[in-house]
Scaffold this motif. Sequence first.
Motif, PDB file in Angstrom:
ATOM      1  N   GLY A 115     -12.760  -3.332   2.119  1.00  0.00           N
ATOM      2  CA  GLY A 115     -13.521  -2.449   1.239  1.00  0.00           C
ATOM      3  C   GLY A 115     -13.473  -0.981   1.608  1.00  0.00           C
ATOM      4  N   ILE A 116     -12.812  -0.645   2.707  1.00  0.00           N
ATOM      5  CA  ILE A 116     -12.794   0.753   3.160  1.00  0.00           C
ATOM      6  C   ILE A 116     -11.806   1.597   2.376  1.00  0.00           C
ATOM      7  CG2 ILE A 116     -12.251   2.263   5.115  1.00  0.00           C
ATOM      8  CD1 ILE A 116     -14.940   0.818   5.307  1.00  0.00           C
ATOM      9  N   ILE A 117     -10.639   1.054   2.050  1.00  0.00           N
ATOM     10  CA  ILE A 117      -9.520   1.875   1.593  1.00  0.00           C
ATOM     11  C   ILE A 117      -9.825   2.685   0.332  1.00  0.00           C
ATOM     12  CG2 ILE A 117      -8.363   0.122   0.159  1.00  0.00           C
ATOM     13  CD1 ILE A 117      -6.744   2.651   2.623  1.00  0.00           C
ATOM     14  N   GLY A 118     -10.681   2.200  -0.560  1.00  0.00           N
ATOM     15  CA  GLY A 118     -11.025   2.990  -1.735  1.00  0.00           C
ATOM     16  C   GLY A 118     -12.003   4.108  -1.441  1.00  0.00           C
ATOM     17  N   ASN A 119     -12.740   3.978  -0.333  1.00  0.00           N
ATOM     18  CA  ASN A 119     -13.746   4.972   0.028  1.00  0.00           C
ATOM     19  C   ASN A 119     -13.225   6.007   1.016  1.00  0.00           C
ATOM     20  OD1 ASN A 119     -16.304   3.839  -1.282  1.00  0.00           O
ATOM     21  ND2 ASN A 119     -15.526   2.063  -0.180  1.00  0.00           N
ATOM     22  N   SER A 120     -12.151   5.684   1.707  1.00  0.00           N
ATOM     23  CA  SER A 120     -11.575   6.577   2.696  1.00  0.00           C
ATOM     24  C   SER A 120     -10.103   6.221   2.846  1.00  0.00           C
ATOM     25  CB  SER A 120     -12.300   6.435   4.039  1.00  0.00           C
ATOM     26  OG  SER A 120     -11.790   7.328   4.991  1.00  0.00           O
ATOM     27  N   VAL A 121      -9.313   7.146   3.361  1.00  0.00           N
ATOM     28  CA  VAL A 121      -7.886   6.920   3.563  1.00  0.00           C
ATOM     29  C   VAL A 121      -7.510   7.448   4.932  1.00  0.00           C
ATOM     30  CG1 VAL A 121      -5.553   7.460   2.763  1.00  0.00           C
ATOM     31  CG2 VAL A 121      -7.369   7.096   1.104  1.00  0.00           C
ATOM     32  N   PRO A 122      -6.737   6.689   5.728  1.00  0.00           N
ATOM     33  CA  PRO A 122      -6.350   7.171   7.056  1.00  0.00           C
ATOM     34  C   PRO A 122      -5.449   8.400   6.985  1.00  0.00           C
ATOM     35  CG  PRO A 122      -5.182   5.138   6.512  1.00  0.00           C
ATOM     36  CD  PRO A 122      -6.214   5.338   5.452  1.00  0.00           C
ATOM     37  N   SER A 123      -5.904   9.515   7.548  1.00  0.00           N
ATOM     38  CA  SER A 123      -5.135  10.763   7.490  1.00  0.00           C
ATOM     39  C   SER A 123      -3.897  10.697   8.359  1.00  0.00           C
ATOM     40  CB  SER A 123      -6.016  11.940   7.915  1.00  0.00           C
ATOM     41  OG  SER A 123      -6.515  11.748   9.223  1.00  0.00           O
ATOM     42  N   LYS A 124      -3.859   9.748   9.304  1.00  0.00           N
ATOM     43  CA  LYS A 124      -2.711   9.653  10.209  1.00  0.00           C
ATOM     44  C   LYS A 124      -1.443   9.174   9.511  1.00  0.00           C
ATOM     45  CE  LYS A 124      -4.915   6.952  12.931  1.00  0.00           C
ATOM     46  NZ  LYS A 124      -6.119   7.056  12.086  1.00  0.00           N
ATOM     47  N   ALA A 125      -1.550   8.591   8.306  1.00  0.00           N
ATOM     48  CA  ALA A 125      -0.368   8.051   7.629  1.00  0.00           C
ATOM     49  C   ALA A 125       0.700   9.126   7.439  1.00  0.00           C
ATOM     50  CB  ALA A 125      -0.767   7.444   6.287  1.00  0.00           C
ATOM     51  N   GLY A 126       0.295  10.290   6.948  1.00  0.00           N
ATOM     52  CA  GLY A 126       1.249  11.375   6.744  1.00  0.00           C
ATOM     53  C   GLY A 126       1.831  11.894   8.044  1.00  0.00           C
TER      54      GLY A 126
END
Length: 407
Positions: free
Chosen positions: A304-315
Motif C-alpha cells: 500500500g505504500i507505492i501509491g502514497n510515496s515513491v523511492p527517490s533512490k530509483a533514479g
Amino acid sequence: MKKILFICTEGFDTPGPSNHLISTLIEDLLDNGFQITLVQSRRQKINDDIPENLKGKSNFDAITIDRKVISKSSFVKRYIEEVYYHFRAFKRWRKVKNIDAAFVQSSPTVLFSILLLKVFTKHPILYSVQDMWPGSAVNSGVLSNKPIANLFYGLQKVAYKFSDVLTVISEDMKTKVVEQGVREEKIYPIVNWFDDRTVHEVEWSENRFVNKYNLSKDKFYVQYAGTMGYVFDYKMVLNVAERLRDYSNIEFHMIGQGSQKESFIKEAKERELDNIVFFPLEPQHMVSDVYSACSICLIPLKVGIIGNSVPSKAGLLMACNRATVNSVDEGSDYYRIFNENEIGISVSNNDPDGVAEAIVNLYEDKDKREIFAKKSHEFGKRYYARSVNTRKFIQLFNSMAKNKEVI
C-alpha cells in the motif's frame, strides 16, 4: 524578474531525501532568471544552512527559523511544534514583497502554510506532493486509529482544494490524488530526479565507499541505501536473506538510518543472519560512490505504500548504471515500469520467495544483469534526469507567474 516564495518545512542543515531535489530545482530556477526567497527551518545543524550550489547567488535569499528537535516517538508534540513553525514562518515571509507564485513542500502539516497563503495573499500555490499524508502512515501501520486517520484525510483534501497546482512524483500517486476528489487537470506528475551533472557511476578502483570499507570485488552485493523508516519492509530483507544464506558470495548491505534500524539489527542477530551487513548514513557527496558499490539494489516497500510515496533512490541507481529488484504492490505503475522496460525486476511485496529468486537470477546471469543495468541507465537519462524534470517546474512557474492562475 519573476519571484517565487519557497516554503519548506525542513532545512538543508538536516539531511533528507528531498535536499538534493530542492537545491537543484532552486539552482535551475535561478539560472533561468527567477528570483527565489527560501523559507526553511534549522534543527540538526549537520549541514550548512545553504548548500554550495546556492551560495553567492545574487537572486537568492533565505529565511531560516530555528526549531526544536523532538523525538519521532512523540507524534503529538512533533505535530504541534511543526504547526507552530508554519505560523512563525508566516510572520517572516508575509513581509516579502512582489511574489509571483509560491512553492510549498510536502509535509503532514502543509495545510497551514497553504491556508495562510490563501487567506493573506493572492499568490498562486504549487503544492509539491512527495509523500501523501496520512496514506503512507496508514498503510505502514504507524497510524491505525481510523477516526484520526479520517480527520487527516479530510485536512489533506482541504490542502489539495486550495492549491492551484499539485505536482506528484508518479502516475500511481496521481491516481491516489484523483481518488480523493482532485481535478485531474491540476495534477502534474514530475518524478524525483537525479542530478545528471554530478551523479554517475564510479569505477570500483576509485570508489571511496569501497575503499573505506575494504570491500571485496569478488562478492555480489545486494544494497539498500536510504531511510529505514516505517515504509521500509525490513522483514522482507530478513526473509530473503534467510533464504539465501547458503549463497556465500551474496551479501546484503543496509546503509543509512531510520526508526526501524534498531529492530532490524536486533532481529538479524536473533536469526543469525551474518549475510546482512549494516553501515551508517553516508554524506550527500558520497551518493555516486555508495550506489556504484552495489551489484544490484533491493527496494522493499510495505503493501500500500507505492501509491502514497515513491523511492527517490530509483533514479539515482539508474544514473549509476545499476539494476533494481523491487518488492512492491502488483498492479502499480511503478511495478510495471521495471518489468516492461527490463530495467530491473519487480516482485509482489507478499512474495519473499519471488524476491529471492529474482536476486539469484541476476546473480547467476551476469549478461542479463548488465543488459538490465544499461537499459536502466538509458531509461533514467530519458525520464529521471534533472535536466528533464526541473524544466517541467520552470514551465509551470512561468505559466503561474504570467497569468497569476493555473492554465
